[in-house]
Design an enzyme around this catalytic site. Structure first.
Site, PDB file in Angstrom:
ATOM      1  N   HIS A 145      -2.729   0.886   7.115  1.00 16.65           N
ATOM      2  CA  HIS A 145      -3.026   0.686   5.691  1.00 16.65           C
ATOM      3  C   HIS A 145      -3.149   1.999   5.086  1.00 16.65           C
ATOM      4  O   HIS A 145      -3.857   2.847   5.742  1.00 16.65           O
ATOM      5  CB  HIS A 145      -4.303  -0.145   5.302  1.00 16.65           C
ATOM      6  CG  HIS A 145      -4.425  -0.388   3.944  1.00 16.65           C
ATOM      7  ND1 HIS A 145      -3.580  -1.408   3.173  1.00 16.65           N
ATOM      8  CD2 HIS A 145      -5.225   0.125   3.255  1.00 16.65           C
ATOM      9  CE1 HIS A 145      -3.911  -1.390   2.026  1.00 16.65           C
ATOM     10  NE2 HIS A 145      -5.313  -0.575   1.858  1.00 16.65           N
ATOM     11  N   CYS A 160       0.721  -1.209   0.111  1.00 17.07           N
ATOM     12  CA  CYS A 160       0.104  -0.030  -0.003  1.00 17.07           C
ATOM     13  C   CYS A 160       0.818   1.182  -0.005  1.00 17.07           C
ATOM     14  O   CYS A 160       0.479   2.139  -0.751  1.00 17.07           O
ATOM     15  CB  CYS A 160      -1.047  -0.047   1.147  1.00 17.07           C
ATOM     16  SG  CYS A 160      -0.241   0.044   2.758  1.00 17.07           S
ATOM     17  N   HIS A 187      -6.094   1.967  -3.675  1.00 14.42           N
ATOM     18  CA  HIS A 187      -5.305   1.398  -2.790  1.00 14.42           C
ATOM     19  C   HIS A 187      -4.646  -0.096  -3.175  1.00 14.42           C
ATOM     20  O   HIS A 187      -5.484  -0.672  -3.934  1.00 14.42           O
ATOM     21  CB  HIS A 187      -5.597   1.371  -1.453  1.00 14.42           C
ATOM     22  CG  HIS A 187      -6.858   0.308  -1.290  1.00 14.42           C
ATOM     23  ND1 HIS A 187      -6.934  -0.775  -0.355  1.00 14.42           N
ATOM     24  CD2 HIS A 187      -8.058   0.260  -1.678  1.00 14.42           C
ATOM     25  CE1 HIS A 187      -8.118  -1.305  -0.436  1.00 14.42           C
ATOM     26  NE2 HIS A 187      -8.802  -0.923  -1.129  1.00 14.42           N
TER      27      HIS A 187
END
Length: 173
Positions: free
Chosen positions: A131, A80, A143
């Protein structure tokens, strides 16, 4: 029939035959039939796969489906934070830190309802796991997902809503 009784199976078969026969019958006389149109209400349904025509559209189409790989930074696999680096470099020609924890210290925190395209959205996905994604607008973010690779997701998805942490705005220029 068992002992003069009709079984459930027999009743079911008869019901199906009556329904099928009733559906396929045509009028035997020469009268016309009138169709009754029932208005169908419009439902406010959001698309399963969000569509975005913004600055990050090219990044999305170029990386869509690239598998997630922790520590990865290529089309063979990307995580990510590396994906956020690639996105920002591609759109803003700006270099960003490599890790999610470093990214979470950049710029300044803003309220979720004030988020704009290009802001970073952060999630606490575990006790020590974080994240990050790029906000696209309309509650959508881009993402590198662990389960589906590079995708667009919605902040109002129950999983992301439950794990939402913060939005940060970086000085993009």
């Amino acid at each position: 029939m068992k002992n003069g009784l009709i079984t459930k199976k027999t009743i079911t078969i008869l019901a199906v035959l009556l329904l099928v026969g009733g559906c396929s019958s045509t009028p035997t006389d020469n009268t016309t039939t009138t169709k009754v149109l029932i208005p169908v209400p419009k439902l406010d349904v959001k698309p399963a796969l969000p569509v975005n025509d913004g600055m990050f559209d090219g990044v999305y189409h170029s990386w869509k489906g690239t598998p997630y790989h922790y520590g990865g930074s290529s089309k063979k696999g990307i995580d990510c934070s590396a994906f956020v680096q690639v996105g920002y470099s591609s759109v803003y020609q700006k270099s960003l830190p490599r890790t999610t924890s470093e990214l979470a210290q950049k710029g300044h925190q803003i309220k979720r309802n004030k988020a704009k395209e290009g802001d970073l959205v952060f999630f606490k996905t575990g006790r020590n796991s974080r994240h990050v994604g790029i906000y696209l607008g309309n509650s959508e973010f881009l993402h590198a997902s662990q389960s589906k690779g590079v995708i667009i997701s919605r902040l109002d998805n129950p999983y992301w809503k439950r794990h939402f942490w913060q939005v940060r705005r970086l000085n993009k220029y």
